[in-house]
Design a protein around this motif. Structure first.
Motif, short mmCIF file in Angstrom:
data_model
loop_
_atom_site.label_atom_id
_atom_site.label_comp_id
_atom_site.label_asym_id
_atom_site.label_seq_id
_atom_site.Cartn_x
_atom_site.Cartn_y
_atom_site.Cartn_z
N GLY A 86 0.82 -1.21 0.00
CA GLY A 86 0.00 0.00 0.00
C GLY A 86 0.86 1.26 0.00
N SER A 87 1.95 1.22 0.75
CA SER A 87 2.80 2.41 0.83
C SER A 87 3.46 2.71 -0.52
CB SER A 87 3.87 2.21 1.92
OG SER A 87 4.62 1.03 1.64
N GLN A 88 3.55 1.69 -1.37
CA GLN A 88 4.09 1.93 -2.71
C GLN A 88 2.99 2.27 -3.71
OE1 GLN A 88 5.52 -2.12 -2.77
NE2 GLN A 88 7.67 -1.45 -2.89
N ALA A 89 1.85 1.64 -3.52
CA ALA A 89 0.79 1.75 -4.52
C ALA A 89 0.00 3.05 -4.41
CB ALA A 89 -0.16 0.56 -4.41
N ASN A 90 -0.20 3.51 -3.19
CA ASN A 90 -0.98 4.75 -3.02
C ASN A 90 -0.30 5.93 -3.70
OD1 ASN A 90 -2.89 3.42 -1.51
ND2 ASN A 90 -2.20 4.20 0.47
N ASP A 91 -1.05 6.68 -4.46
CA ASP A 91 -0.51 7.88 -5.09
C ASP A 91 -0.71 9.07 -4.15
OD1 ASP A 91 0.02 6.58 -7.70
OD2 ASP A 91 -2.16 6.47 -7.86
N ALA A 92 0.40 9.66 -3.70
CA ALA A 92 0.31 10.76 -2.74
C ALA A 92 -0.28 12.01 -3.40
CB ALA A 92 1.70 11.08 -2.19
N PHE A 93 -1.17 12.67 -2.68
CA PHE A 93 -1.75 13.93 -3.18
C PHE A 93 -0.84 15.10 -2.87
CE2 PHE A 93 -5.81 11.53 -2.46
CZ PHE A 93 -6.33 11.64 -3.74
N TYR A 94 -0.82 16.09 -3.74
CA TYR A 94 -0.15 17.36 -3.43
C TYR A 94 -0.90 18.46 -4.17
CZ TYR A 94 2.10 17.51 -8.04
OH TYR A 94 2.33 17.57 -9.38
N LEU A 95 -0.50 19.69 -3.90
CA LEU A 95 -1.18 20.83 -4.54
C LEU A 95 -0.25 21.48 -5.56
CD1 LEU A 95 -2.81 22.31 -1.34
CD2 LEU A 95 -4.06 21.41 -3.31
N GLU B 203 2.24 -15.10 5.36
CA GLU B 203 3.37 -14.40 5.97
C GLU B 203 3.47 -12.97 5.45
OE1 GLU B 203 7.39 -16.09 5.68
OE2 GLU B 203 6.46 -17.89 6.57
N LYS B 204 3.29 -12.85 4.15
CA LYS B 204 3.36 -11.52 3.53
C LYS B 204 2.31 -10.58 4.13
CE LYS B 204 6.53 -11.84 0.26
NZ LYS B 204 7.62 -10.88 0.04
N ILE B 205 1.15 -11.14 4.36
CA ILE B 205 0.07 -10.32 4.92
C ILE B 205 0.39 -9.91 6.35
CG2 ILE B 205 -2.37 -10.30 5.56
CD1 ILE B 205 -2.90 -12.22 3.22
N ILE B 206 0.87 -10.90 7.13
CA ILE B 206 1.15 -10.61 8.54
C ILE B 206 2.30 -9.62 8.65
CG2 ILE B 206 2.05 -11.67 10.65
CD1 ILE B 206 0.31 -14.18 9.76
N ARG B 207 3.29 -9.80 7.80
CA ARG B 207 4.39 -8.84 7.83
C ARG B 207 3.91 -7.43 7.46
NH1 ARG B 207 9.45 -11.21 5.68
NH2 ARG B 207 8.49 -12.72 7.11
N ALA B 208 3.06 -7.35 6.46
CA ALA B 208 2.54 -6.04 6.06
C ALA B 208 1.81 -5.39 7.23
CB ALA B 208 1.60 -6.19 4.86
N ARG B 209 1.02 -6.20 7.94
CA ARG B 209 0.28 -5.68 9.08
C ARG B 209 1.24 -5.14 10.13
NH1 ARG B 209 -4.54 -8.19 10.92
NH2 ARG B 209 -5.31 -6.88 12.61
N GLU B 210 2.28 -5.91 10.40
CA GLU B 210 3.26 -5.47 11.41
C GLU B 210 3.92 -4.16 11.00
OE1 GLU B 210 4.44 -10.08 12.62
OE2 GLU B 210 5.82 -8.85 11.44
N GLN B 211 4.07 -4.01 9.68
CA GLN B 211 4.74 -2.79 9.18
C GLN B 211 3.74 -1.66 8.95
OE1 GLN B 211 6.45 -4.41 5.64
NE2 GLN B 211 8.32 -5.13 6.64
N GLN B 212 2.54 -1.84 9.47
CA GLN B 212 1.46 -0.85 9.24
C GLN B 212 1.30 -0.56 7.76
OE1 GLN B 212 2.83 2.17 12.31
NE2 GLN B 212 0.69 1.81 12.86
N ASP B 213 1.45 -1.62 7.00
CA ASP B 213 1.35 -1.49 5.55
C ASP B 213 0.30 -2.49 5.06
OD1 ASP B 213 1.95 -0.62 2.99
OD2 ASP B 213 4.12 -0.68 3.34
#
Lengths: 363, 363, 363, 363
Positions: free
Chosen positions: A263-272, B198-208
């Motif tokens: 998600g941290s890679q896939a989400n497109d960050a918004f800016y102005l 594992e990938k899912i659990i790791r993502a959760r741990e990383q708040q991702d």
């Protein structure tokens, strides 16, 4: 079978490959729109075969006639009907194929569905030829979108196992897209393009065919077009794309590749930017929650190889109920992808126009 | 916005994540159909969160009520309305997000489209929660299909960069699919399944979060369902799939991979088995010319990673018109894919039932 | 403007009175249906003008061409497109009328709706001429109904202030209806018929026109066709009837007269005849709760007088913004009612077929 | 059965008389619309029974709940779902009627259509009770129209054989209409009104019922709303009117009476008033070519007498296959006409709003 599509814009397709003609009726067009016959012809010419070794030598003159909905070269508000007469038909080529099911074609499924009454000549109502009226309707839609500052364009992302780079979905200008519109074999990377063409020519020589992928982009679409769920931009565009013969895959933005990201890679960050909301990346292809976000809209369409090939194939004869070998004669495209460009753009333009009209009614 | 879909079967979806309730009205069901509440509840349970570390800890009891269309536990032929009351809402979590656009979500696009009047709490009408009524409608559709000998089933083809093998699209039994139906994390290869978890659990741990791909198959569909062009099986199924939040790619049969093949490789050869027409391979996913050919129908659905992540993200506050940093609190799914299985199957079941009803009327 | 109608059967009308052609695309027809060109021509001939003093002397040859959907004289299952080329156009007659709004016509409303871009010649898309493709579609529908034992027929219930007796809605045979089908001026009572014709001829002499009422019956419809609310038999038929130019009133069974009765008079008592449920009277016109009850279906359609009259009329010129006097030249029908018979029957046949296909899909 | 209606505005009705609840889902509403619960309740109250001797003593509290589509008392743009719980149900009254077909009701036709699975209690999905959600949807539509300066109003033109004068279709003010809206038994002529009421009370005393006719007018509709053919104002309004239980006739303007006139009498002459195009008479009911002409829109709706009467009637028992006598108990309306007013106005308001949204999208 319903060959009617759309909500605010409604198109009704008709015709069979070897029947008297093919066409489309378009409902919901605004009145007063100027008809640019040159533009429409250019769009038709983009899908016309017979231009080079890359396509079938079959000639389709594809002269269109407007039967209704236009008066003094402007739309009247009444349904606009386009008609193209079928010519250069070699129906006899198909007579012997009547009971022999061509692999990869709709011969068998059509026969079952329509109890054998379908017009089997040249694929009948399943023919890629039916994309010609789709392109006509799309030409009208593209013109309307163009007047709203919206431009569509495509490049051949890949043929067989050759791939070029996708569009830069963040920085994409309408001039790039228009330039691609003007080309017979639109690629971003000429070297890759040559390799792709080689693949097609080699396939032809081998009496075989190849598939490929188109990437299409739309720039100038404002944010707020589309809806969640059944009128999502993805749903509407994909619905029409998957109606084009040969399409087996559709993805928006980075599509399948997105499924490999975090998600941290896939989400497109918004800016102005100058007070306007933008995103720094555009992995979602300009669509969030089924609605455009104002960034370029991008999608990819995967085509299977043309099923008509000269090589010997195994199949069945349903009259004799025997397994047989088949060698398809006639003139066929070794690759449908280059000719499919205007059809794919037509699909996207029609879907977007339908959604745009929905939005406009609320204004 | 139109949340109405279908021709012969018509569904009308309603509801917002934090409003009083969500539901669906289904038109076109045959009268006399037995309602199997246990089955419906099992389908609902498949998408319910809170079952393990793999999903959000948010509890959604999702008790459904039937408001109409059922009498003495059988359908009456009148529209069937399902209602699920919303509970366990923490609307306050969203109050502070009102003007801050969550990346990857519909916050911004909904705000533009609905001029700021949309219910922004929990994604409102854009919430994945709306797939619950879709699953309810799908449960009814699956039951009807089941009585016709049609079975749907899915496995998780991949999570993040882990991939398992796809279905064997030629030899695929309904028992395999039913077995997958019964599992919380359906995979064909348990080892791969562990890696995916594992990938899912790791993502959760990383708040991702992570994305993934589902592969779905339908067996028992007779040849002759669907149409060329706008009612192609691909168009109908893709339309509904792309209405599911998070779906960014759909392919039928071998889809995008087909684009890399030659026609001689891609065409599925026909042969006769006990007088029945079959194909030796099934690269086309059981669909030719938009119509089923009697072989298993297969397709893949790509999901982007859940956009709600705990990590700090860059975005904009549209009240202050400033760029801000955002950290989403609340309980979110690190991966939506396992919970999306019944929604994807619902989409396919509804699309197929709609097409089947079209076919039956011709009989 | 949407000239698309229908759910299970979908028709898409196109054309303008003085454009290149008019036609209709029909979706949803079963495959394998034999095309009876003679029958279709007979239906077309029923609405053709120029046959007697009762109609306009304008000749409309109305030769139809089938552009698609038919192969070897049977329907293929693909959309069937009918085209009629426009001929015998005297467009100049209309040039001077461009800015002068003919009373009772759509000139003014079309001009407002389409911002002046409508094709004003001969009423354009509003012309009664568009009922020709409706009759074509209706001919196909009537043939299908006929094969199911369903017969439609009409008589001219009244012209101007002359009225004959309505059908006996309890005892009504298909042979009576078929006999009416074959007549140019179908009445039950020949004396009344003569009086009616006199009214028309007198109106013509006076450069005036007259209105009238048709009564239509359908026998052989089984019980159980239709639905409550939006797909009621009344809703579907009335929707199409009110799309025919000049129709201003529709009633089913005894209609407006029912409103004067008591329940004890209006209710049709049920009884059993050879085990079959029948009603002793048939004031409801064979429809209860929007669904057919197996008794003859009857309805009446009121037509206003043809608005085109030779008499001097007061109106406005919208170019000069002045009040003017207008004398319409050209060849017009002193009464549209006799020629409207096949259009009214087409409307009813199409509506019933659509509902019948809905019913059949449940079987 | 499809209880879904509309193009730009889509409503989906659900519910059965004695089931858990009835309701409607509305798609296509603009976002930001204020919800006026008092107004909605007033509209509901207009159709509520139990207010006087003129209606059934059955109490229907009809408290509505909004399940979705409203946030902070404004529409969100998402589908709006109204729910009314059913109460005061005396289902036992109907148990003994299960196999006995009430004359004039849908008992028999529903049984055939739904193979006996329909909810027969209180008419099930055929009940006039379903007009309550129609009135809810209509209340929203009327409010939107009202903001555009459009007002609807009706008077009881006749009950049994009593008739009062119709509206003056040329000079008709919104204040007259609003005044009628506020009345329980809206008539233009009080004396006639008294006679009508007497007819109803006498029918009640005689355990009988009476029918009647409503006339409805709409003022403030601009010219240019509607289309020729299938989206004509008449088609759209009539479609919805004929879905209201008990309606058997609909006419626009002078309707059936127009059929008795000459063209020179029937045509409404155009003139200019302060630069605006008007007509000196308004026999066409404000509609030409299916499009509004800016004059008041008028139409009449004929209702048959309530079929539920206390008198002994002849009918059949389908369980025993015998002819029987039936005496309906329970509390029924001796005349449905006064309570039908808001349903008729709802139908017209919804049809007009749908057409208006179509027009607006072109702007």
């Amino acid at each position: 079978m319903s060959s009617v599509w759309g909500e605010y814009l409604k198109i009704s397709l008709f015709g069979e490959s070897h029947g008297p003609g093919i066409g489309v009726v378009i409902n919901g067009l605004p009145a007063g729109l100027e008809i640019d016959r040159d533009y429409i012809n250019r769009e038709l010419a983009r899908r016309a075969p017979g231009k080079s070794k890359l396509t079938t030598s079959r000639q389709e003159k594809d002269e269109f006639e407007i039967l209704s909905g236009v008066f003094q070269e402007r739309t009247t508000g009444a349904p606009l009907c386009f008609l193209i007469r079928n010519e250069d038909k070699r129906s006899r080529d198909y007579e012997e194929l009547k009971d022999i099911m061509r692999p990869g074609h709709a011969d068998y499924t059509a026969r079952v569905k329509y109890s054998g009454f379908n017009d089997y000549r040249g694929g009948g109502a399943f023919s890629g030829r039916l994309t010609a009226p789709l392109v006509l309707a799309g030409a009208i839609a593209k013109k309307i979108l163009s007047a709203k500052g919206i431009t569509l364009g495509s490049h051949i992302l890949g043929i067989a196992d050759i791939r070029e780079e996708p569009f830069d979905a963040v920085c994409l200008s309408s001039s790039t897209l228009l330039e691609l519109n003007a080309r017979e074999f639109p690629v971003l990377n000429e070297e890759k393009g040559l390799l792709m063409k080689e693949k097609i020519i080699r396939a032809r020589e081998q009496q075989d065919s190849v598939g490929g992928v188109l990437e299409t982009a739309v720039v100038g679409v404002e944010a707020g077009i589309g809806s969640p769920f059944f009128d999502s931009v993805e749903s509407k565009i994909a619905h029409l794309l998957f109606s084009i013969p040969g399409v087996k895959g559709v993805e928006f933005g980075e599509g399948f590749a997105l499924s490999r990201l975090k998600g941290s890679q896939a989400n497109d960050a918004f800016y102005l930017q100058d007070g306007q909301v933008k995103t720094t990346t555009n992995r979602c292809g300009g669509i969030l929650g089924g609605i455009t976000n104002g960034m370029p809209l991008t999608f990819k369409t995967a085509f299977k190889p043309t099923p008509s090939i000269g090589r010997i194939q195994k199949t069945v004869n349903l009259a004799t109920r025997q397994e047989v070998e088949l060698q398809i004669k006639g003139r066929h495209d070794p690759c449908i992808v280059p000719r499919a460009v205007p059809a794919v753009e037509a699909a996207a333009a029609l879907a977007l126009l339908d959604l745009l009209l929905e939005k406009e009614k609320k204004a």
